[in-house]
Design an enzyme around this catalytic site. Structure first.
Site, PDB file in Angstrom:
ATOM      1  N   CYS A 142       0.832  -1.217   0.000  1.00 28.35           N
ATOM      2  CA  CYS A 142       0.000   0.000   0.000  1.00 28.35           C
ATOM      3  C   CYS A 142       0.863   1.263   0.000  1.00 28.35           C
ATOM      4  O   CYS A 142       1.573   1.519  -0.953  1.00 28.35           O
ATOM      5  CB  CYS A 142      -0.994  -0.046   1.163  1.00 28.35           C
ATOM      6  SG  CYS A 142      -2.396   1.087   0.893  1.00 28.35           S
ATOM      7  N   LYS A 163     -11.857   8.346  -1.347  1.00 27.11           N
ATOM      8  CA  LYS A 163     -11.083   7.209  -0.876  1.00 27.11           C
ATOM      9  C   LYS A 163     -11.442   5.945  -1.656  1.00 27.11           C
ATOM     10  O   LYS A 163     -12.614   5.626  -1.839  1.00 27.11           O
ATOM     11  CB  LYS A 163     -11.341   6.997   0.618  1.00 27.11           C
ATOM     12  CG  LYS A 163     -10.496   5.908   1.247  1.00 27.11           C
ATOM     13  CD  LYS A 163     -10.751   5.823   2.752  1.00 27.11           C
ATOM     14  CE  LYS A 163      -9.864   4.794   3.416  1.00 27.11           C
ATOM     15  NZ  LYS A 163     -10.088   4.721   4.881  1.00 27.11           N
ATOM     16  N   SER A 192      -7.599   0.317   0.532  1.00 23.95           N
ATOM     17  CA  SER A 192      -8.041   1.358   1.458  1.00 23.95           C
ATOM     18  C   SER A 192      -7.030   2.498   1.382  1.00 23.95           C
ATOM     19  O   SER A 192      -6.038   2.523   2.107  1.00 23.95           O
ATOM     20  CB  SER A 192      -8.126   0.801   2.889  1.00 23.95           C
ATOM     21  OG  SER A 192      -8.503   1.815   3.798  1.00 23.95           O
ATOM     22  N   HIS A 235      -4.225  -4.295   0.197  1.00 25.83           N
ATOM     23  CA  HIS A 235      -3.992  -4.846   1.532  1.00 25.83           C
ATOM     24  C   HIS A 235      -4.441  -6.308   1.582  1.00 25.83           C
ATOM     25  O   HIS A 235      -5.411  -6.651   2.258  1.00 25.83           O
ATOM     26  CB  HIS A 235      -4.778  -4.057   2.590  1.00 25.83           C
ATOM     27  CG  HIS A 235      -4.129  -2.783   3.004  1.00 25.83           C
ATOM     28  ND1 HIS A 235      -2.995  -2.757   3.790  1.00 25.83           N
ATOM     29  CD2 HIS A 235      -4.461  -1.490   2.767  1.00 25.83           C
ATOM     30  CE1 HIS A 235      -2.648  -1.495   4.018  1.00 25.83           C
ATOM     31  NE2 HIS A 235      -3.526  -0.707   3.404  1.00 25.83           N
ATOM     32  N   GLU A 237      -3.351  -8.650   3.205  1.00 29.93           N
ATOM     33  CA  GLU A 237      -3.236  -9.209   4.560  1.00 29.93           C
ATOM     34  C   GLU A 237      -4.438  -8.902   5.447  1.00 29.93           C
ATOM     35  O   GLU A 237      -4.583  -9.505   6.532  1.00 29.93           O
ATOM     36  CB  GLU A 237      -1.963  -8.680   5.236  1.00 29.93           C
ATOM     37  CG  GLU A 237      -2.043  -7.260   5.774  1.00 29.93           C
ATOM     38  CD  GLU A 237      -1.924  -6.164   4.724  1.00 29.93           C
ATOM     39  OE1 GLU A 237      -2.002  -4.975   5.086  1.00 29.93           O
ATOM     40  OE2 GLU A 237      -1.760  -6.491   3.522  1.00 29.93           O
ATOM     41  N   ARG A 249     -15.056   3.320  12.146  1.00 28.52           N
ATOM     42  CA  ARG A 249     -14.191   4.323  12.774  1.00 28.52           C
ATOM     43  C   ARG A 249     -14.350   5.681  12.107  1.00 28.52           C
ATOM     44  O   ARG A 249     -14.528   6.701  12.785  1.00 28.52           O
ATOM     45  CB  ARG A 249     -12.737   3.860  12.670  1.00 28.52           C
ATOM     46  CG  ARG A 249     -11.705   4.852  13.206  1.00 28.52           C
ATOM     47  CD  ARG A 249     -10.347   4.572  12.587  1.00 28.52           C
ATOM     48  NE  ARG A 249     -10.342   4.798  11.144  1.00 28.52           N
ATOM     49  CZ  ARG A 249      -9.406   4.334  10.323  1.00 28.52           C
ATOM     50  NH1 ARG A 249      -8.427   3.575  10.777  1.00 28.52           N
ATOM     51  NH2 ARG A 249      -9.476   4.602   9.024  1.00 28.52           N
TER      52      ARG A 249
END
Length: 306
Positions: A142, A163, A192, A235, A237, A249
């Site tokens: 990333c 985003k 992300s 990402h 992982e 969040r």
């Protein structure tokens, strides 16, 4: 085969409950085998979450993997205790005279800053330069991938209008290359991020080989120097609930955030998302460890400089 980690690393118990073979230091010293030495530069704020995610990803291989964690000295983490960092992480000054089979440089929540404005940028540049002489293969994730592409190939990142957030479909571009061996033709993977390195710039760089990309999300996977450097823009992982946690969040902070794409059934955040990318992630990390670390690393770790 197991992952070798420190005896009392907090995530060890979670990994064992998931039937992931974790070997402590005592048992490892009694085996007549040289494990693969992997160093992880963890730049993510919730370091224990990232530790768990990456250790899961590295566990699906017949190789014995010895993992060490690296921290920056020029940045103080606000989300991970000092005691945890002091106990389980080492500084670059402590490790720079060693050699490693593999290095992972994670993402970081600093992508909307200019690279040179990041307080640990100079230290990161030093680590990236060191990796060319002391690491067999480096995996950039990333923002780490954006940093590597900027430093080594002078490819700037661009700001996205909103985003890029969710699961996106990607297509394998060079199936004959071992890093994507076993991949489906098209696959989902998480992204992300607020920034991107445009595909046009990447394609114009003769040193980069594109291995997977998306019409919506752009680059997912590329490599240089025959796999000595591997760039993963997403990402893989991430675990099942990571995007959910990030979404809720940001909502709680009042930040502009859309429902993660292709993630919740019927786009309903009340439901539990399906885990649709774990097989691809496991394949990626296993191929990296096997074909670009284990198969090319020297037994005595004298190094394979560029």
């Amino acid at each position: 085969m197991p992952i070798k980690i420190q005896n009392d690393l907090p995530v060890k118990e979670i990994l064992e409950k998931e039937n992931i073979f974790v070997m402590d230091e005592h048992r490892a010293t009694h085996q007549d085998i040289r494990p693969i030495q992997i160093l992880i530069l963890n730049l993510m704020p919730l370091k224990e979450d990232t530790e768990l995610q990456l250790l899961r990803s590295l566990s699906n291989t017949p190789l014995q993997v010895d993992v060490a964690f690296l921290r920056t000295s020029t940045h103080q983490s606000r989300h991970t205790s000092v005691s945890h960092l002091n106990k389980f992480y080492q500084s670059f000054q402590e490790l720079k005279n060693q050699k490693f089979d593999g290095l992972i440089i994670t993402g970081a929540p600093v992508e909307q800053m200019e690279f040179e404005e990041v307080d640990y940028w100079d230290e990161l540049v030093e680590i990236m330069e060191w990796s060319t002489q002391n690491v067999t293969s480096t995996l950039f994730l990333c923002w780490g991938a954006q940093a590597g592409l900027y430093h080594f190939f002078h490819l700037p990142k661009t700001q996205l209008k909103q985003k890029l957030f969710g699961l996106y479909w990607h297509r394998v571009a060079n199936r004959k290359i071992p890093l994507v061996r076993g991949f489906d033709d098209i696959f989902l993977a998480p992204h992300s991020r607020h920034t991107d390195v445009p595909m046009e710039s990447i394609r114009q760089c003769p040193d980069l080989t594109v291995l997977a990309e998306s019409e919506e999300a752009g680059l997912f996977l590329a490599m240089a120097h025959e796999g000595r450097q591997i760039f993963v823009m997403g990402h893989p992982e991430y675990d099942r609930m990571t995007l959910d946690t990030e979404y809720k969040r940001d909502l709680g902070k009042g930040l502009p955030i859309q429902i993660p794409a292709n993630y919740y059934k019927d786009d309903d955040p009340a439901g539990t998302p399906n885990l649709l990318w774990r097989a691809t992630a496991n394949n990626l990390y296993t191929n990296w460890l096997n074909y670009y670390v284990y198969q090319t690393t020297p037994y005595d770790l004298d190094g394979t400089p560029f």
